[in-house]
Design an enzyme around this catalytic site. Structure first.
Site, PDB file in Angstrom:
ATOM      1  N   ALA A  21      23.816  16.804  75.324  1.00 26.96           N
ATOM      2  CA  ALA A  21      23.600  17.797  76.362  1.00 26.96           C
ATOM      3  C   ALA A  21      22.512  17.342  77.330  1.00 26.96           C
ATOM      4  O   ALA A  21      22.629  17.515  78.528  1.00 26.96           O
ATOM      5  CB  ALA A  21      23.232  19.136  75.736  1.00 26.96           C
ATOM      6  N   GLU A  22      21.446  16.706  76.800  1.00 22.46           N
ATOM      7  CA  GLU A  22      20.379  16.332  77.729  1.00 22.46           C
ATOM      8  C   GLU A  22      20.183  14.827  77.857  1.00 22.46           C
ATOM      9  O   GLU A  22      19.471  14.370  78.733  1.00 22.46           O
ATOM     10  CB  GLU A  22      19.048  17.005  77.348  1.00 22.46           C
ATOM     11  CG  GLU A  22      18.430  16.470  76.075  1.00 22.46           C
ATOM     12  CD  GLU A  22      16.901  16.619  76.056  1.00 22.46           C
ATOM     13  OE1 GLU A  22      16.298  16.976  77.083  1.00 22.46           O
ATOM     14  OE2 GLU A  22      16.325  16.353  75.013  1.00 22.46           O
ATOM     15  N   ILE A  29      23.308   8.606  74.606  1.00 23.02           N
ATOM     16  CA  ILE A  29      22.853   7.688  73.574  1.00 23.02           C
ATOM     17  C   ILE A  29      23.723   6.430  73.632  1.00 23.02           C
ATOM     18  O   ILE A  29      24.953   6.512  73.594  1.00 23.02           O
ATOM     19  CB  ILE A  29      22.988   8.308  72.162  1.00 23.02           C
ATOM     20  CG1 ILE A  29      22.364   9.706  72.114  1.00 23.02           C
ATOM     21  CG2 ILE A  29      22.398   7.377  71.112  1.00 23.02           C
ATOM     22  CD1 ILE A  29      20.881   9.741  72.078  1.00 23.02           C
ATOM     23  N   LYS A  78      21.171  -4.265  66.272  1.00 22.14           N
ATOM     24  CA  LYS A  78      21.416  -3.330  67.359  1.00 22.14           C
ATOM     25  C   LYS A  78      20.269  -2.347  67.547  1.00 22.14           C
ATOM     26  O   LYS A  78      19.492  -2.104  66.628  1.00 22.14           O
ATOM     27  CB  LYS A  78      22.687  -2.531  67.050  1.00 22.14           C
ATOM     28  CG  LYS A  78      23.904  -3.435  67.016  1.00 22.14           C
ATOM     29  CD  LYS A  78      25.181  -2.660  67.010  1.00 22.14           C
ATOM     30  CE  LYS A  78      26.281  -3.641  67.402  1.00 22.14           C
ATOM     31  NZ  LYS A  78      27.595  -3.103  67.286  1.00 22.14           N
ATOM     32  N   ASP A 116      13.956  21.836  67.100  1.00 17.53           N
ATOM     33  CA  ASP A 116      15.420  21.776  67.178  1.00 17.53           C
ATOM     34  C   ASP A 116      15.983  21.326  65.832  1.00 17.53           C
ATOM     35  O   ASP A 116      16.748  20.369  65.758  1.00 17.53           O
ATOM     36  CB  ASP A 116      15.831  20.804  68.289  1.00 17.53           C
ATOM     37  CG  ASP A 116      17.328  20.846  68.577  1.00 17.53           C
ATOM     38  OD1 ASP A 116      17.987  21.822  68.160  1.00 17.53           O
ATOM     39  OD2 ASP A 116      17.838  19.901  69.201  1.00 17.53           O
TER      40      ASP A 116
END
Lengths: 221, 328
Positions: free
Chosen positions: A7-8, A11, A27, A127
Site C-alpha cells: 500500500a505504501e 518491495i 539477494k 502495525d
C-alpha cells in the site's frame, strides 16, 4: 524484480551486487516508499522521508533488543528507500491457520515475547499483523516491517499495539483468534514481567472504547 | 413484497419504501438541527417523535400506496444514540403490531453498504464509511462484514464539525470547512495519526483549533485539516484494498459529499486500477430507503425476529451482524 506492491511501498528483490557492490553475494530486499498522488506534495514528501529514516533506525534498535529483523545495508533519504537483508520464509499470515494447535500456540507465544522485547526497548510497532512477520525454515520469526513504528513507552501506545495485533487476528485469523491471542499474551507476560497486566488491561479497554462508546460519552456531556 | 424502513440513529428521521426487486418507491426524511452545539439525544428523539407521522404520510403518498399494502417493517436497530434509536424502534413496533406484519432490525452501517451495492454496479467493495457518527473501513470476508480499520476516538465528520464550531463557522460545519479549504494555500503540518489499520482524529482536531486560535489563516487551517484527515482515511482504505485484493472501492456516509475526499479516493483507486463508486447523495446520507432495502434482503434470506427481540443496540458492531444474503 518487483515482488510486492504494498500500500505504501514497493518491495524489490535484487541481486546484492547490482544494488550495493560487486563483491556481495546473494539477494537483497529493497523497500521503496512511493509517492502518492492523492496527498499534497509537501505532505507526501515529509511522510515518506520521515517514515524511511525512522524505519531504518527501528530495524536496528529492534534487533539490538533481541527481535529478529533484517539487517539494514543502506538507507537512501533522497529516494526514500531502504536496502536490507532478504529473509527467506513464509508470511505467518499464510501458515498460522493451518498449523497444528500446539505449534501455533508456540509461535504465538514467541510473537508475544518479541512484542514485549520491543516494548521494553521503548519501541512500539504500530502495525502488528501476521503479514508483517516471516516464518523461516529454521523456525525463527522475523519482524520485517516497521513502517508505522515509533518510540513510545506509554502504556497507551503499548496497549494500542496489543489491540492492533488482536484486531489483525480477528480480521485475518477469525477462526482461531481467541486461542492465538491468549498465547500471544502468555508470551508477552512472561517476557515483559512486571507491568504486563497493566498493558493488557489497557488493550482491552482500547477495544471497548471503539466508536460507539465514545458516542455515548459525548451524548452525556 | 413491500418493505417500509424506518431510520433513526442520529439527526435524521427517515422513512423509505422498497420492493423486493430493489426499487425505491419513497425516501422521505426530516433532519434535526440543534439550535447550538452538537446533537442532544433527547431533543433529537423528541424531534423524531413529533415528525414521525408527517414523514410516514408523505412517504406513503410519494409511493402511492396505503399503509395496509406494506408487508414488512424494518428499522435501524443500531448503532446510534439510545433515545433516538428507541423512538424509531417504537414506531416500527407499533406499525408491525397494528398491521400484523413481520419486523426486522437492521444494522445502520450495513444498510449504507447494501444500498450502495443496490444502486451501483458494484458487488464486493472495500467501503469507506465516513459520517458524523461513524468512521469505518469495511469489507466482506467469510460471511461477515469485517471492520478493517476504524477510528480509535472521534469520527472524522465529528472532527470537522467540532472544528467548524470552535472556529465560529455556521452549520453545517463540514461543508463550510470544505468551502474555506478551497481557498487555503499554505499547508500547516498537523498530527497525522494512522495506527496500524486504525486512525485517530481527536489530536488532529485539537491541534487545528489551537493553530486557528494562535492566529493561523482560517482557510489554511481548513485546508490542512482536510488534507491530513483525508490522507489518513485514504491510506487505510488503500491498505485494506491491498490486503483484501478486492476490485472495488465505495465511499459513503455524510462526509462522502466532500469533493476533495472523493478526488483523493478516486486517485488512489486509479493507481490500483480498481473501480470507484459513490452512491447517489440521498443514499449516502442517513435515510429510510437504506433500512428498507436491507431489511428486505434480511427477511428474504430467512432472518426472522420476534417483537421481544427488537430491543435497540446502541453499540452494535458491523462485524457482529449475520448477513445470510451474501453467502459465505
Amino acid at each position: 524484480m518487483l515482488i510486492k506492491k504494498g500500500a505504501e511501498a514497493d518491495i524489490y528483490l535484487e541481486p546484492f551486487r547490482n544494488v550495493l557492490h560487486g563483491a556481495g553475494q546473494g539477494k537483497v530486499m529493497v523497500k521503496q516508499r512511493i509517492s502518492k498522488r492523492y496527498r499534497i506534495p509537501e505532505m507526501d514528501r515529509q511522510l515518506r522521508v520521515s517514515r524511511t529514516m525512522l524505519e531504518a533506525k527501528l530495524f536496528s534498535d529492534a534487533k539490538r533488543a533481541g527481535v529478529p529483523t533484517p539487517l539494514v545495508y543502506e538507507v537512501d533519504r533522497e529516494d526514500t528507500r531502504i536496502v536490507m537483508e532478504f529473509i527467506r520464509g513464509r508470511q505467518v499470515k499464510l501458515i498460522l491457520d493451518s498449523l497444528n494447535p500446539g505449534l501455533r500456540r508456540k509461535l504465538c507465544r514467541l510473537i508475544g515475547r518479541y512484542v514485549a522485547r520491543l516494548h521494553r526497548a521503548g519501541i512500539v510497532h504500530g502495525d502488528l499483523t501476521t503479514s508483517n512477520m516471516i516464518f523461516t525454515d529454521e523456525g525463527r520469526i522475523y519482524f520485517v516491517d516497521f513502517g508505522l513504528g515509533g518510540y513510545d513507552s506509554s502504556i497507551e501506545a503499548r496497549g494500542v499495539d496489543l489491540h492492533l495485533l488482536r484486531r489483525a487476528l480477528q480480521s485475518i485469523h477469525f477462526r482461531i483468534t481467541d486461542d492465538a491471542y491468549r498465547a500471544v499474551l502468555s508470551g508477552y507476560r512472561r517476557e515483559f514481567g512486571k507491568g504486563a497486566g497493566e498493558v493488557i488491561k489497557r488493550a482491552e479497554e482500547i477495544g471497548r472504547r471503539g466508536r460507539y462508546i465514545q458516542k455515548e460519552a459525548r451524548a452525556c456531556r | 413484497m413491500l418493505c417500509l424502513g424506518i431510520e433513526g440513529t442520529a439527526h435524521t428521521f427517515g422513512i423509505g419504501i422498497a420492493d423486493s426487486k430493489g426499487k425505491i418507491l419513497a425516501n422521505v426524511s426530516r433532519v434535526y438541527v440543534p439550535e447550538q452545539g452538537g446533537i442532544h439525544p433527547r431533543e433529537a428523539a423528541r424531534f423524531h417523535a413529533v415528525n414521525a407521522r408527517r414523514v410516514l404520510d408523505e412517504a406513503l403518498n410519494v409511493a402511492g400506496i396505503e399503509l395496509e399494502d406494506i408487508d414488512l417493517v424494518a428499522f435501524s436497530q443500531g448503532p446510534g444514540l439510545g433515545p433516538v434509536l428507541r423512538t424509531a424502534a417504537t414506531a416500527a413496533r407499533a406499525l408491525a403490531a397494528r398491521l400484523g406484519i413481520p419486523i426486522v432490525g437492521v444494522n445502520h452501517c450495513i444498510a449504507h453498504i447494501e444500498i450502495g451495492r443496490l444502486t451501483g454496479r458494484i458487488h464486493d467493495p472495500v467501503t469507506l464509511y465516513v459520517s458524523g457518527g461513524n468512521t469505518q473501513i469495511i469489507a466482506f470476508d467469510a460471511g461477515r462484514y469485517r471492520i478493517f480499520g476504524e477510528t480509535l476516538d472521534i469520527p472524522v465528520g465529528n472532527c470537522l464539525d467540532v472544528f467548524a464550531r470552535e472556529a465560529g463557522l455556521s452549520h453545517p460545519g463540514g461543508p463550510n470547512v470544505e468551502r474555506l479549504a478551497r481557498r487555503g494555500r499554505r499547508y500547516i503540518q498537523l498530527p497525522y495519526a494512522v495506527k496500524g489499520m486504525d486512525m485517530s482524529f481527536s489530536g488532529l482536531m485539537t491541534e487545528a483549533v489551537r493553530r486557528y486560535r494562535d492566529g493561523a489563516h482560517l482557510p489554511d487551517v481548513c485546508f490542512s485539516l482536510q488534507e491530513t484527515a483525508f490522507a489518513a482515511l485514504v491510506e487505510v482504505t488503500e491498505r485494506a484494498l491491498a490486503h483484501t485484493e478486492k476490485k472495488e472501492v465505495m465511499l459513503t456516509g455524510g462526509v462522502a459529499s466532500n469533493m476533495r475526499l472523493r478526488t483523493m479516493l478516486e486517485l488512489m483507486a486509479d493507481e490500483h486500477r480498481v473501480k470507484f463508486f459513490v452512491p447517489p447523495s440521498e443514499f449516502c446520507r442517513d435515510c429510510g430507503a437504506n433500512i428498507a432495502w436491507t431489511g428486505l434482503l434480511a427477511y428474504l434470506h430467512g432472518v426472522r425476529q420476534r417483537l421481544d427481540d427488537t430491543e435497540v443496540r446502541q453499540r452494535w458492531r458491523t462485524d457482529e451482524v449475520d448477513v445470510p444474503w451474501r453467502g459465505k
